[in-house]
Design a protein around this motif. Sequence first.
Motif, PDB file in Angstrom:
ATOM      1  N   VAL A 158       0.760  -0.976   0.008  1.00  0.00           N
ATOM      2  CA  VAL A 158      -0.261   0.000  -0.125  1.00  0.00           C
ATOM      3  C   VAL A 158       0.970   1.259  -0.026  1.00  0.00           C
ATOM      4  CG1 VAL A 158      -1.891   1.117   1.420  1.00  0.00           C
ATOM      5  CG2 VAL A 158      -1.885  -1.482   0.918  1.00  0.00           C
ATOM      6  N   GLY A 159       1.730   1.106   0.867  1.00  0.00           N
ATOM      7  CA  GLY A 159       2.863   2.551   0.734  1.00  0.00           C
ATOM      8  C   GLY A 159       3.599   2.702  -0.520  1.00  0.00           C
ATOM      9  N   VAL A 160       3.991   1.642  -1.082  1.00  0.00           N
ATOM     10  CA  VAL A 160       4.722   1.474  -2.442  1.00  0.00           C
ATOM     11  C   VAL A 160       3.783   2.227  -3.400  1.00  0.00           C
ATOM     12  CG1 VAL A 160       5.417   0.107  -4.149  1.00  0.00           C
ATOM     13  CG2 VAL A 160       6.079  -0.489  -2.043  1.00  0.00           C
ATOM     14  N   TRP A 161       2.410   1.965  -3.508  1.00  0.00           N
ATOM     15  CA  TRP A 161       1.431   2.421  -4.517  1.00  0.00           C
ATOM     16  C   TRP A 161       1.430   4.060  -4.154  1.00  0.00           C
ATOM     17  CZ3 TRP A 161       2.083   0.013  -8.845  1.00  0.00           C
ATOM     18  CH2 TRP A 161       2.150  -1.338  -8.654  1.00  0.00           C
ATOM     19  N   LEU A 162       1.293   4.065  -2.831  1.00  0.00           N
ATOM     20  CA  LEU A 162       0.979   5.602  -2.622  1.00  0.00           C
ATOM     21  C   LEU A 162       2.177   6.552  -2.924  1.00  0.00           C
ATOM     22  CD1 LEU A 162      -0.846   5.268   0.935  1.00  0.00           C
ATOM     23  CD2 LEU A 162      -1.677   5.792  -1.315  1.00  0.00           C
ATOM     24  N   VAL A 163       3.245   6.045  -2.818  1.00  0.00           N
ATOM     25  CA  VAL A 163       4.385   6.732  -3.264  1.00  0.00           C
ATOM     26  C   VAL A 163       4.525   7.173  -4.844  1.00  0.00           C
ATOM     27  CG1 VAL A 163       6.885   6.876  -3.636  1.00  0.00           C
ATOM     28  CG2 VAL A 163       6.023   5.850  -1.623  1.00  0.00           C
ATOM     29  N   VAL A 164       3.880   6.112  -5.658  1.00  0.00           N
ATOM     30  CA  VAL A 164       3.613   6.176  -7.130  1.00  0.00           C
ATOM     31  C   VAL A 164       2.412   7.431  -7.157  1.00  0.00           C
ATOM     32  CG1 VAL A 164       3.091   5.276  -9.149  1.00  0.00           C
ATOM     33  CG2 VAL A 164       4.357   3.968  -7.703  1.00  0.00           C
ATOM     34  N   THR A 165       1.517   7.173  -6.359  1.00  0.00           N
ATOM     35  CA  THR A 165       0.279   7.940  -6.733  1.00  0.00           C
ATOM     36  C   THR A 165       0.768   9.256  -6.368  1.00  0.00           C
ATOM     37  OG1 THR A 165      -1.266   5.999  -6.051  1.00  0.00           O
ATOM     38  CG2 THR A 165      -2.161   8.357  -6.017  1.00  0.00           C
ATOM     39  N   PHE A 166       1.029   9.766  -5.281  1.00  0.00           N
ATOM     40  CA  PHE A 166       1.236  11.115  -4.990  1.00  0.00           C
ATOM     41  C   PHE A 166       2.533  11.706  -5.580  1.00  0.00           C
ATOM     42  CE2 PHE A 166      -0.828   9.674  -0.913  1.00  0.00           C
ATOM     43  CZ  PHE A 166      -2.066  10.068  -1.338  1.00  0.00           C
ATOM     44  N   GLY A 167       3.477  10.925  -5.841  1.00  0.00           N
ATOM     45  CA  GLY A 167       4.480  11.355  -6.961  1.00  0.00           C
ATOM     46  C   GLY A 167       3.857  11.849  -8.395  1.00  0.00           C
ATOM     47  N   LEU A 168       3.010  11.158  -8.731  1.00  0.00           N
ATOM     48  CA  LEU A 168       2.331  11.590 -10.084  1.00  0.00           C
ATOM     49  C   LEU A 168       1.406  12.625  -9.653  1.00  0.00           C
ATOM     50  CD1 LEU A 168       1.145   8.243 -11.496  1.00  0.00           C
ATOM     51  CD2 LEU A 168       3.086   9.765 -12.491  1.00  0.00           C
ATOM     52  N   PHE A 169       0.596  12.708  -8.740  1.00  0.00           N
ATOM     53  CA  PHE A 169      -0.117  13.968  -8.329  1.00  0.00           C
ATOM     54  C   PHE A 169       0.983  15.372  -8.283  1.00  0.00           C
ATOM     55  CE2 PHE A 169      -2.247  16.791  -4.962  1.00  0.00           C
ATOM     56  CZ  PHE A 169      -3.332  16.941  -5.884  1.00  0.00           C
ATOM     57  N   LEU A 170       1.968  15.125  -7.752  1.00  0.00           N
ATOM     58  CA  LEU A 170       2.925  16.160  -7.616  1.00  0.00           C
ATOM     59  C   LEU A 170       3.204  16.730  -8.920  1.00  0.00           C
ATOM     60  CD1 LEU A 170       4.993  15.512  -4.629  1.00  0.00           C
ATOM     61  CD2 LEU A 170       3.798  17.831  -4.857  1.00  0.00           C
ATOM     62  N   HIS A 171       3.593  15.741  -9.879  1.00  0.00           N
ATOM     63  CA  HIS A 171       3.850  16.169 -11.277  1.00  0.00           C
ATOM     64  C   HIS A 171       2.719  16.800 -11.972  1.00  0.00           C
ATOM     65  CE1 HIS A 171       5.936  15.655 -15.173  1.00  0.00           C
ATOM     66  NE2 HIS A 171       4.471  15.232 -15.577  1.00  0.00           N
ATOM     67  N   LEU A 356       4.206   5.604   6.638  1.00  0.00           N
ATOM     68  CA  LEU A 356       5.610   5.774   6.927  1.00  0.00           C
ATOM     69  C   LEU A 356       6.491   6.380   5.739  1.00  0.00           C
ATOM     70  CD1 LEU A 356       6.220   2.610   9.226  1.00  0.00           C
ATOM     71  CD2 LEU A 356       5.364   4.964   9.767  1.00  0.00           C
ATOM     72  N   PRO A 357       6.123   5.907   4.602  1.00  0.00           N
ATOM     73  CA  PRO A 357       7.075   6.433   3.243  1.00  0.00           C
ATOM     74  C   PRO A 357       6.779   8.023   3.468  1.00  0.00           C
ATOM     75  CG  PRO A 357       5.673   4.683   2.583  1.00  0.00           C
ATOM     76  CD  PRO A 357       5.256   4.965   3.993  1.00  0.00           C
ATOM     77  N   ALA A 358       5.566   8.509   3.635  1.00  0.00           N
ATOM     78  CA  ALA A 358       5.501   9.957   3.614  1.00  0.00           C
ATOM     79  C   ALA A 358       6.258  10.852   4.790  1.00  0.00           C
ATOM     80  CB  ALA A 358       3.943  10.386   3.983  1.00  0.00           C
ATOM     81  N   LEU A 359       6.344  10.098   6.172  1.00  0.00           N
ATOM     82  CA  LEU A 359       7.153  10.669   7.134  1.00  0.00           C
ATOM     83  C   LEU A 359       8.822  10.507   6.616  1.00  0.00           C
ATOM     84  CD1 LEU A 359       5.605   9.070  10.249  1.00  0.00           C
ATOM     85  CD2 LEU A 359       5.179  11.340   9.209  1.00  0.00           C
TER      86      LEU A 359
END
Length: 615
Positions: A158-171, A356-359
Motif C-alpha cells: 500500500v505504501g509503495v503504490w501511494l508513493v507512485v500516486t502522490f509522486g504523479l499528483f505532484l507532477h 511511513l513513506p510520507a514521514l
Amino acid sequence: MTTSPPVVADVRPTTPASPTNNQTRTHLLLLLVLWLCTYGYSIFQPPLMDDADTIHAEAAREMVLRGDWVTLYADGIRYLEKAPLMYWMTAASYTVFGVHDWSTRLPMALSGLALMLLVYRLGRRIYGADGGFYAALAAGLAIGPYIYTRFLIPDLLVGVWLVVTFGLFLHSLRGEVPSRWACWGMAAASAANVLSKGLIGLVFPVAVIGFYLLLTGQLKRLLKMHVFSSLLVFLALGAPWHILAAIQNPPVGQSKGFLWFYFVNEHFLRYIGERYPKDYDKVPLLVFWLLTIVWMFPWAVFLPQALREAPWRLRTWRNGLSERQRANLIFALWALLIVAFFTFSTRQEYYTLPALPALALLLGGWLQREADSEPDSAERRSGRVSSWILLGIGVLAFAAGMLLLAESKTSAVGADLADLLKKNPEDYQLSFGHIFDLTPRALGVFRLPLAGVAISMLLGTVLNWWYRRKNESAKANFTLATMAAILLLCVHAAFTTFSPILSSQKLAVAIEQQYQSGDVIVIDGEYKVGSSVNFYTKQQVHILNARTGNLWYGSLFPDAPAIFEDDNSLAALWSGPHRVYLWTDKPAPPQLASVAIYTLAQSGGKFIFTNQPLR
C-alpha cells in the motif's frame, strides 16, 4: 472565474541542486547494498510462521496448484477475505522458483527495495539527491517496515503504490492543465492499491488529494484532471477481479457470497469492530500513536523538525506554494490522514505502515536542509538537540541491554525454548504479544542479538552526536543508517531464534517422514494455530472443535471439504485403520485420555501425537 493560485518562491532555498550521474550511481549502489544486507539476507530464514504467514503462503500455493487466480483457497476451502495482488505475486514467484521459504518472501523483499528506490526518486526530485537518499534510508532502514515484511501481509505494498500516486499528483500540479498520463497513472496505481488491500487503496489517495485541493482553494482543478477517462482506467484495472470473484462465489446455501463477505464484513464491519468472527484485539489509542513514531526509529528523533517543514498556515496555502511546500503539505496530509483514519477503527500495530513513506520523505527533506545549512544555523542547532536526545536513548538502551544480559541465565543445551517462557495467551492476538513471555532463562538464548542491539545503539548514537557536534551531518546520517542496519540484523537473529514458538515447521518435517497416503492430519483448535503444518506437508489438514476464524465463511459453501472434526469423530479416526497425526499445544490432550497415543515430535510448546507406533 477562479484560477489556480500563483506559485511564489519560498523564502528559504527550495531549488535542489541537480544530481550528477556519479552521485546517483553511488546512492543507488549504497541503497542496493543496504537492502541486500537486510531484506535480501533475511529471506532465507527462519521458517514461515503459523497464522497469517503460512495461511497466505498456502493460499498462493493452492492458487498455483488449482490454476485458479480468482478465488483464493486455504486448506481446500474458499478464502475470501483478502485482495489478490500479494497472492498473485507470491504465486508467480512459486511458478518461477518453486515453493520455498525464500521464494515466499522474495516478492515482499523486492517491494521493500521498490519502496526505497521510489522514495529516492521522488525525494531527489523535490529535495535534491541527498534529500532523496536520506528519505530512502529512512524508508528502508526504519524498524517498522522491516518488521512487517517478516511475514506475508500486504501493508508495505500500500505504501509503495501511494508513493507512485502522490509522486504523479505532484507532477500533475506543475502545469495549468494536469497531464493526462499523470492522471491515468494515478488511477492505475490506485487500482493496484485496491487489489493490494481493498478499498483503502482508493480512500487514501482520494482523501489526501481532496484535502489538499480544498486547503489550497483549488477544488475546481478536479475538473481538469481527466476524471472520466481516469475512472475508466481505474475500473478497467480494478474491477475485473471483483466481478469474477462475485461470479465464482455467489450467494449459495448459508453463504451470502463474495460481495457481502468482502465488502460488508471485511471492510465496513471490520472497521467499526463488528466483523464476524472477531479474531483480533484493538491496540490502545495512545500506544497506536506512539508506535507510529517507534516504527520510524532511529529517524523518528527528527520528526518534529520534519513535520514543521510542512506549511501549516491558511494564509500560506491560499497565497501560493513552491513545489517543495506543495510536496511537504501533501506528505504531511498523507501521514496524518492515514493515522486519523485508523484512529477510529479496529486498530492493529501495523495499520499505519502506509503512512511511513510520507514521514520518510519529510525526514529526508529536513535532513537535506540541515546538511545545506550554515554551521550556526537553527537547523544545525536543532539537529544537535535531537542527537542529544538520541544519545540519551542509546545510553538507556545500552544500560537496559547490559542489565538484561546480567539477569539472563544459561539453559541446558538443546532445551526447548517453550519451556523457558511463561505463557500469556491473552496477549497473542497482538502481533508482538509473545514478547511478554520472556523470562531470565529465555533471555539467555538471545544474548548475542541483545548484545548487538545494546552495543550498536551506544556506538551509533555516540558517533551521531559526535559528527553532528562537528557539523558533519552526512557522516552522522550514514552512521545512523549503519546502526539501523545492524539493529535490523539483530531483530532478524532474534526472530530466527524465536521461530520454534511461532512456527510448526519442525513438526511438519516429522510428519513428512512418517506420512503415507490415507493418513490424516488433525489440528487441535483453529486452523491458524498450526497452519504451517498444512503448508509444509502440502497435505490437507482437519480441524478439531474450531469451525471458526479463517475457514469459517468458506466452510458455508456446499463444496467445502468435510474436514471439521469433533471429539466423537476424532475418537472414530483414532481407532480406525489409518494413522492419525494430532497437532496440539496440550501435553495431555483430554480427548485422548483413555486411548493409546504415541509422541512423534515436540517443538516450541507444540506436540504431534499419533495413534499407531512409529514406523
